[in-house]
Design an enzyme around this catalytic site. Sequence first.
Site, PDB file in Angstrom:
ATOM      1  CB  ILE A 157      -0.904   0.029   1.267  1.00  0.00           C
ATOM      2  CG1 ILE A 157      -1.706  -1.266   1.400  1.00  0.00           C
ATOM      3  CG2 ILE A 157      -1.804   1.265   1.272  1.00  0.00           C
ATOM      4  CD1 ILE A 157      -2.725  -1.517   0.332  1.00  0.00           C
ATOM      5  CB  THR A 158       4.254   1.856   1.410  1.00  0.00           C
ATOM      6  OG1 THR A 158       4.009   0.950   2.462  1.00  0.00           O
ATOM      7  CG2 THR A 158       5.094   3.033   1.903  1.00  0.00           C
ATOM      8  CE1 TYR A 163     -10.564   2.848  -3.129  1.00  0.00           C
ATOM      9  CE2 TYR A 163     -10.715   5.002  -2.111  1.00  0.00           C
ATOM     10  CZ  TYR A 163     -10.033   3.824  -2.301  1.00  0.00           C
ATOM     11  OH  TYR A 163      -8.842   3.633  -1.668  1.00  0.00           O
ATOM     12  CD  GLU A 211      -2.891   7.704 -12.652  1.00  0.00           C
ATOM     13  OE1 GLU A 211      -3.956   7.908 -12.056  1.00  0.00           O
ATOM     14  OE2 GLU A 211      -1.804   7.633 -12.062  1.00  0.00           O
ATOM     15  CG  HIS A 264      -0.916   8.476  -8.838  1.00  0.00           C
ATOM     16  ND1 HIS A 264      -1.898   7.828  -9.546  1.00  0.00           N
ATOM     17  CD2 HIS A 264      -1.242   8.351  -7.543  1.00  0.00           C
ATOM     18  CE1 HIS A 264      -2.782   7.326  -8.703  1.00  0.00           C
ATOM     19  NE2 HIS A 264      -2.408   7.643  -7.472  1.00  0.00           N
TER      20      HIS A 264
END
Lengths: 294, 380
Positions: A96-97, A159, A209, A247
């Site tokens: 996850i980091t 989500y 993206e 990101h």
Amino acid sequence: MPILVDENTRLVVQGITGREGAFHTGRMVEGGTQVVAGVTPGKGGQESQGVPIFNTVSEAARETGANASVIFVPPAFSGDAIFEALDAGIQTVCCITEGVPVQDMLRVSGYIASKDATLIGPNCPGVISPEQSNVSIMPQDIFKQGNVGVVSRSGTLTYQVVNELTQRDIGQSTAVGIGGDPIIGTNFVEILEKFEADPQTECVVMIGEIGGNAEQLAAEYIQSEMKTPVVAYIAGFTAPEGKTMGHAGAIVSGGDSTAEAKSEALRRSGIQAAENPSEVAELVADALGVSSAT
Amino acid sequence: MDLYEHQGKELLRSFGLKTLDGMVATTPAEAKEAAQNIGGTVAVKAQVLVGGRGKAGGIKVVDSPEEAEKAAEQILGMDIKGHTVNKVLVEGGADIESEMYLSIMVDRSEKKPLILFSTEGGVEIEEVADRNPEAIVRQHVDPLVGLVPYEQREVVFSSGLSGDTAKGVSKVISDLYRAFQESDASLVEINPLVTTKSGEMLTLDSKVTIDNSSLFRHQDLVSEEDTRSADPGEQRAQEVGLQYVKLEGDVGILGNGAGLVMSTLDVVAQAGGEPANFCDVGGGADAEKISEALDIVTSNTAVKSVLFNIFGGITRGDEVARGLLTALERSNLDLPIVVRLDGTNAKEGRDILAENTPQNVYTETTMLDAARRAVELAHG
């Protein structure tokens, strides 16, 4: 049968005593995931959220039969944590980091090639197979079990899209957030292969993206190898060139890495590319032949 | 993080690469002194983190210390594509025999370092790639094994080099690879790499980008000046650990997660609006961070309405709502704010807002509706 994680997943949480590790372990346990162990070096023998803690992943795996791991350790130690999980024989490792150094990821990627294991992430929300297993930081109550596979470079966009699907009563087989970094363990194509082979998955949503060319490679694969319909959505049409858009991997650094170029490549390969998340849900409904009324 | 030319060259020198003699100057007098020390023809080069300096008049070649002083006077304080020149590099000249190109970067799709080499240097590598793709040699390196000497030989011999030049370039590749790896670079580029008439091999210009995620290992490279952004909002966001980017429109955007934020920008554009900026509060933002983010977004006076788009995962809706209310109390902000809240603890968050909603806060349940409303309010 979902992909990557299912009802047989036995999870170890690396970094279980940290703020995020503890919070999300609680939620995964609540959601019915078999969280069998946690690891925090020096805290072996204690418990967190009712889960026994071990000093090392190999000990945790030996004692509990863990076969999947989720990593919540700080960036400087994440590469090390991934190596530890791989060497303990863990099959699905989910990091996850955010902010893991690229050179660390280069070494990890070189190493994993010799292992029979899958690394998801880093800088990712994790993997969820609704009602079976949740190895993620994703809000599990928006998910619903079903036949749409979701693969995404972005957590929050996952989500958003899943929510729109569920509101239309369209469920998901597995949702995988592959992460937003330049170097990630598993790319779109490897996840698409798994969805293509999964009988439960009847349609796949791919969320990309700006930055890199992973979407173009996926477009080639989809066109030549996939029978399962794919609906794509690329974010970042308004992103200016040269700016990192949150990101580390999302930066327009050449003509091929724009959202237009990617959507265009997808459409040229015969793949439906939506303009916004709501349109994704409409296109999926069409592909599945279900009524788009909610 | 991009390094300035003089910083990048200093780094490369520490790995054994050769550059021209050079000195950094921040005043015309210093430039004059530098030119005196170096002697002969010198180049006065603007130190900015943007390409196209030469075309913008940021590089001048002069023959005397007095001319160097004058050149520095013209260049210092210049604006090159929004970057102010605060220092110049004064560098000696070289008798160039040939110009080559060499770079090492991270190849995202192969997940390996990639060496690019061409005997056609001095121009943009993209130009060479378009005109004569065969003139570029590509060599991947296994990150676990590291660079092996035969790989250096592959590069030099397949580009047709021989003799001392082949040997020289081979050594430069090995030094540059060490620099790439040990300084956690995502790109190191030497263009041009030159051979001189006296047989030296020099790095004439270089570009070095250090992976931001690795900066905790390279504190020596992070000087205050180098990380300061031109925009005060971006500067402040950087200090508190938020991602903020200034754009040109009038709708301020605050969201969580890079993907959702990018998508929000797109949807605002589709609704006929133009984003003024965005702030990504990232994962797990607490009330304090949310309030800080709102301050940053609204400190841009072009902002006419704010769109708050949160889909909580690791971020919790109640924290977001509390942060919003705290920020509003503190700042007496009267701009219209459209809030869309979903995900983890969203219900708790919406309840908090429902109890205390100030007049200028509007809630919407979908992202599309929220975007449309924010655009409407900005124009209304």
